[in-house]
Motif scaffolding. Structure first.
Motif, PDB file in Angstrom:
ATOM      1  N   MET A   1       0.980  -1.204   0.058  1.00 33.39           N
ATOM      2  CA  MET A   1       0.046  -0.218   0.147  1.00 33.39           C
ATOM      3  C   MET A   1       0.996   1.190  -0.075  1.00 33.39           C
ATOM      4  O   MET A   1       1.821   1.415   0.887  1.00 33.39           O
ATOM      5  CB  MET A   1      -0.953   0.087   1.178  1.00 33.39           C
ATOM      6  N   SER A   2       0.779   2.107  -1.036  1.00 32.94           N
ATOM      7  CA  SER A   2       1.460   3.269  -1.088  1.00 32.94           C
ATOM      8  C   SER A   2       0.823   4.436  -0.092  1.00 32.94           C
ATOM      9  O   SER A   2      -0.267   4.307   0.258  1.00 32.94           O
ATOM     10  CB  SER A   2       1.438   4.060  -2.469  1.00 32.94           C
ATOM     11  N   SER A   3       1.433   5.438   0.216  1.00 36.92           N
ATOM     12  CA  SER A   3       1.168   6.522   1.081  1.00 36.92           C
ATOM     13  C   SER A   3       0.033   7.227   0.420  1.00 36.92           C
ATOM     14  O   SER A   3      -0.671   8.032   0.888  1.00 36.92           O
ATOM     15  CB  SER A   3       2.229   7.320   1.531  1.00 36.92           C
ATOM     16  N   ASP A   4       0.055   6.990  -1.023  1.00 33.17           N
ATOM     17  CA  ASP A   4      -1.136   7.761  -1.908  1.00 33.17           C
ATOM     18  C   ASP A   4      -2.312   7.146  -1.701  1.00 33.17           C
ATOM     19  O   ASP A   4      -3.489   7.767  -2.021  1.00 33.17           O
ATOM     20  CB  ASP A   4      -0.582   8.004  -3.075  1.00 33.17           C
ATOM     21  N   ASP A   5      -2.182   5.901  -1.415  1.00 32.68           N
ATOM     22  CA  ASP A   5      -3.609   5.180  -1.286  1.00 32.68           C
ATOM     23  C   ASP A   5      -4.326   5.778   0.015  1.00 32.68           C
ATOM     24  O   ASP A   5      -3.934   5.697   1.025  1.00 32.68           O
ATOM     25  CB  ASP A   5      -3.242   3.708  -1.246  1.00 32.68           C
TER      26      ASP A   5
ATOM     27  N   ARG B   1      -6.656   2.913   4.567  1.00 39.18           N
ATOM     28  CA  ARG B   1      -5.598   2.571   5.757  1.00 39.18           C
ATOM     29  C   ARG B   1      -6.106   1.136   6.372  1.00 39.18           C
ATOM     30  O   ARG B   1      -7.393   1.050   6.723  1.00 39.18           O
ATOM     31  CB  ARG B   1      -5.946   3.699   6.807  1.00 39.18           C
ATOM     32  N   ARG B   2      -5.267   0.550   6.998  1.00 39.80           N
ATOM     33  CA  ARG B   2      -5.806  -0.805   7.334  1.00 39.80           C
ATOM     34  C   ARG B   2      -4.637  -1.154   8.430  1.00 39.80           C
ATOM     35  O   ARG B   2      -3.573  -1.238   8.428  1.00 39.80           O
ATOM     36  CB  ARG B   2      -5.712  -2.127   6.165  1.00 39.80           C
ATOM     37  N   VAL B   3      -5.393  -2.128   9.380  1.00 37.63           N
ATOM     38  CA  VAL B   3      -4.797  -2.371  10.712  1.00 37.63           C
ATOM     39  C   VAL B   3      -5.364  -3.775  10.905  1.00 37.63           C
ATOM     40  O   VAL B   3      -6.418  -3.813  11.060  1.00 37.63           O
ATOM     41  CB  VAL B   3      -4.739  -1.511  12.079  1.00 37.63           C
ATOM     42  N   THR B   4      -4.627  -4.757  11.066  1.00 40.42           N
ATOM     43  CA  THR B   4      -5.028  -6.125  11.411  1.00 40.42           C
ATOM     44  C   THR B   4      -4.698  -6.634  12.821  1.00 40.42           C
ATOM     45  O   THR B   4      -3.718  -6.203  13.378  1.00 40.42           O
ATOM     46  CB  THR B   4      -4.081  -7.242  10.481  1.00 40.42           C
TER      47      THR B   4
ATOM     48  N   THR C   1      -3.543 -12.515  21.150  1.00 42.89           N
ATOM     49  CA  THR C   1      -2.450 -13.012  21.458  1.00 42.89           C
ATOM     50  C   THR C   1      -2.661 -13.790  22.773  1.00 42.89           C
ATOM     51  O   THR C   1      -1.697 -14.333  23.375  1.00 42.89           O
ATOM     52  CB  THR C   1      -1.400 -12.047  21.768  1.00 42.89           C
ATOM     53  N   GLY C   2      -3.941 -13.771  23.410  1.00 48.02           N
ATOM     54  CA  GLY C   2      -4.130 -14.169  24.338  1.00 48.02           C
ATOM     55  C   GLY C   2      -5.539 -13.635  25.201  1.00 48.02           C
ATOM     56  O   GLY C   2      -6.167 -12.672  24.321  1.00 48.02           O
ATOM     57  N   PRO C   3      -5.944 -14.007  26.050  1.00 48.18           N
ATOM     58  CA  PRO C   3      -7.314 -13.666  26.853  1.00 48.18           C
ATOM     59  C   PRO C   3      -7.410 -11.955  26.909  1.00 48.18           C
ATOM     60  O   PRO C   3      -6.380 -11.315  27.574  1.00 48.18           O
ATOM     61  CB  PRO C   3      -7.505 -14.327  28.167  1.00 48.18           C
ATOM     62  N   LEU C   4      -8.200 -11.557  25.946  1.00 49.80           N
ATOM     63  CA  LEU C   4      -8.495 -10.116  26.081  1.00 49.80           C
ATOM     64  C   LEU C   4      -7.177  -9.208  25.472  1.00 49.80           C
ATOM     65  O   LEU C   4      -7.114  -7.984  26.079  1.00 49.80           O
ATOM     66  CB  LEU C   4      -9.129  -9.457  27.354  1.00 49.80           C
ATOM     67  N   THR C   5      -6.292 -10.024  24.937  1.00 49.58           N
ATOM     68  CA  THR C   5      -5.142  -9.022  24.418  1.00 49.58           C
ATOM     69  C   THR C   5      -4.790  -9.325  22.842  1.00 49.58           C
ATOM     70  O   THR C   5      -5.068 -10.542  22.284  1.00 49.58           O
ATOM     71  CB  THR C   5      -3.573  -9.532  25.058  1.00 49.58           C
ATOM     72  N   PHE C   6      -4.684  -8.257  22.394  1.00 49.44           N
ATOM     73  CA  PHE C   6      -4.334  -8.357  20.660  1.00 49.44           C
ATOM     74  C   PHE C   6      -3.166  -7.746  20.396  1.00 49.44           C
ATOM     75  O   PHE C   6      -2.449  -6.682  21.198  1.00 49.44           O
ATOM     76  CB  PHE C   6      -5.532  -7.643  20.215  1.00 49.44           C
ATOM     77  N   ARG C   7      -2.570  -8.150  19.228  1.00 51.75           N
ATOM     78  CA  ARG C   7      -1.580  -7.371  18.673  1.00 51.75           C
ATOM     79  C   ARG C   7      -1.964  -6.676  17.366  1.00 51.75           C
ATOM     80  O   ARG C   7      -2.615  -7.400  16.409  1.00 51.75           O
ATOM     81  CB  ARG C   7      -0.411  -8.352  18.026  1.00 51.75           C
ATOM     82  N   ALA C   8      -1.876  -5.434  17.193  1.00 51.38           N
ATOM     83  CA  ALA C   8      -2.262  -4.636  16.019  1.00 51.38           C
ATOM     84  C   ALA C   8      -1.148  -4.684  15.302  1.00 51.38           C
ATOM     85  O   ALA C   8       0.002  -4.204  15.490  1.00 51.38           O
ATOM     86  CB  ALA C   8      -2.682  -3.265  16.538  1.00 51.38           C
ATOM     87  N   THR C   9      -1.148  -4.730  13.810  1.00 52.50           N
ATOM     88  CA  THR C   9      -0.152  -4.684  12.787  1.00 52.50           C
ATOM     89  C   THR C   9      -0.663  -4.242  11.697  1.00 52.50           C
ATOM     90  O   THR C   9      -1.775  -4.258  11.218  1.00 52.50           O
ATOM     91  CB  THR C   9       0.227  -6.211  12.396  1.00 52.50           C
ATOM     92  N   THR C  10       0.253  -3.055  11.169  1.00 53.94           N
ATOM     93  CA  THR C  10      -0.159  -2.187  10.285  1.00 53.94           C
ATOM     94  C   THR C  10       0.293  -2.825   8.881  1.00 53.94           C
ATOM     95  O   THR C  10       1.127  -3.974   8.884  1.00 53.94           O
ATOM     96  CB  THR C  10       0.902  -0.763  10.210  1.00 53.94           C
ATOM     97  N   GLU C  11      -0.045  -2.329   7.622  1.00 51.59           N
ATOM     98  CA  GLU C  11       0.376  -2.771   6.466  1.00 51.59           C
ATOM     99  C   GLU C  11       1.915  -2.899   6.295  1.00 51.59           C
ATOM    100  O   GLU C  11       2.471  -3.509   5.626  1.00 51.59           O
ATOM    101  CB  GLU C  11      -0.159  -2.055   5.232  1.00 51.59           C
ATOM    102  N   SER C  12       2.634  -1.801   6.798  1.00 50.74           N
ATOM    103  CA  SER C  12       3.964  -1.933   6.899  1.00 50.74           C
ATOM    104  C   SER C  12       4.857  -2.512   7.930  1.00 50.74           C
ATOM    105  O   SER C  12       5.972  -2.534   7.864  1.00 50.74           O
ATOM    106  CB  SER C  12       4.601  -0.227   7.068  1.00 50.74           C
TER     107      SER C  12
END
Length: 152
Positions: free
Chosen positions: A1-5, A8-11, A15-26
């Motif tokens: 994804m280019s900066s001109d696009d 925006r997306r975060v996945t 990672t455990g009970p009530l815990t998450f890892r957010a990861t950007t496209e970069s």
């Protein structure tokens, strides 16, 4: 994804009970949890996003004149539960900024209030989105969910 696009997306990955890892496209990551520990809660991340967005706007405008000696922000809001469900009220961002003495610092100080207003009124995507109350669609495996009152 280019900066001109514009997309925006975060996945998020559990990672455990009530815990998450957010990861950007970069590939950047941040861990989040329910709060109260060493992880940001989603509400704290929202407050950080509001402050971070407006802080970057103000920094971009003022540092053309002088690098700040200090640029600190405090974002706060009151979490309430009412007829509209859980949400934040009384959102505020408080800037505490100092610039060096001299012509550059004077110039930066003189544009600081305008920079803060421009960020709030037009530039900061995060606070503008919150204030404009953009709807949030929910999907399951890419498909839109039906009417929330509908039972299958």
């Amino acid at each position: 994804m280019s900066s001109d696009d514009p997309l925006r997306r975060v996945t998020l990955t559990r990672t455990g009970p009530l815990t998450f890892r957010a990861t950007t496209e970069s590939g950047a990551t941040i861990e989040m949890g329910p709060g109260g520990g060493d992880l940001f809660s989603p509400v704290e991340l929202l407050l950080a996003a509001i402050a971070g967005c407006t802080g970057m706007d103000v920094d971009a405008i003022t540092r053309k004149r002088a690098e700040p000696d200090r640029l600190d922000l405090v974002a706060e809001g009151r979490k309430v539960r009412d007829a509209d469900g859980n949400h934040l009220t009384d959102l505020a961002v408080d800037f505490s900024v100092s610039f060096p003495a001299g012509e550059g610092g004077d110039a930066a100080r003189s544009v600081l209030p305008t920079a803060i207003r421009r960020s709030h009124d037009r530039l900061c995507t995060v606070s503008r989105t919150v204030e404009l109350a953009s709807p949030v669609a929910t999907r399951l495996d890419g498909a839109a969910l039906g009417d929330p009152g509908q039972v299958d």
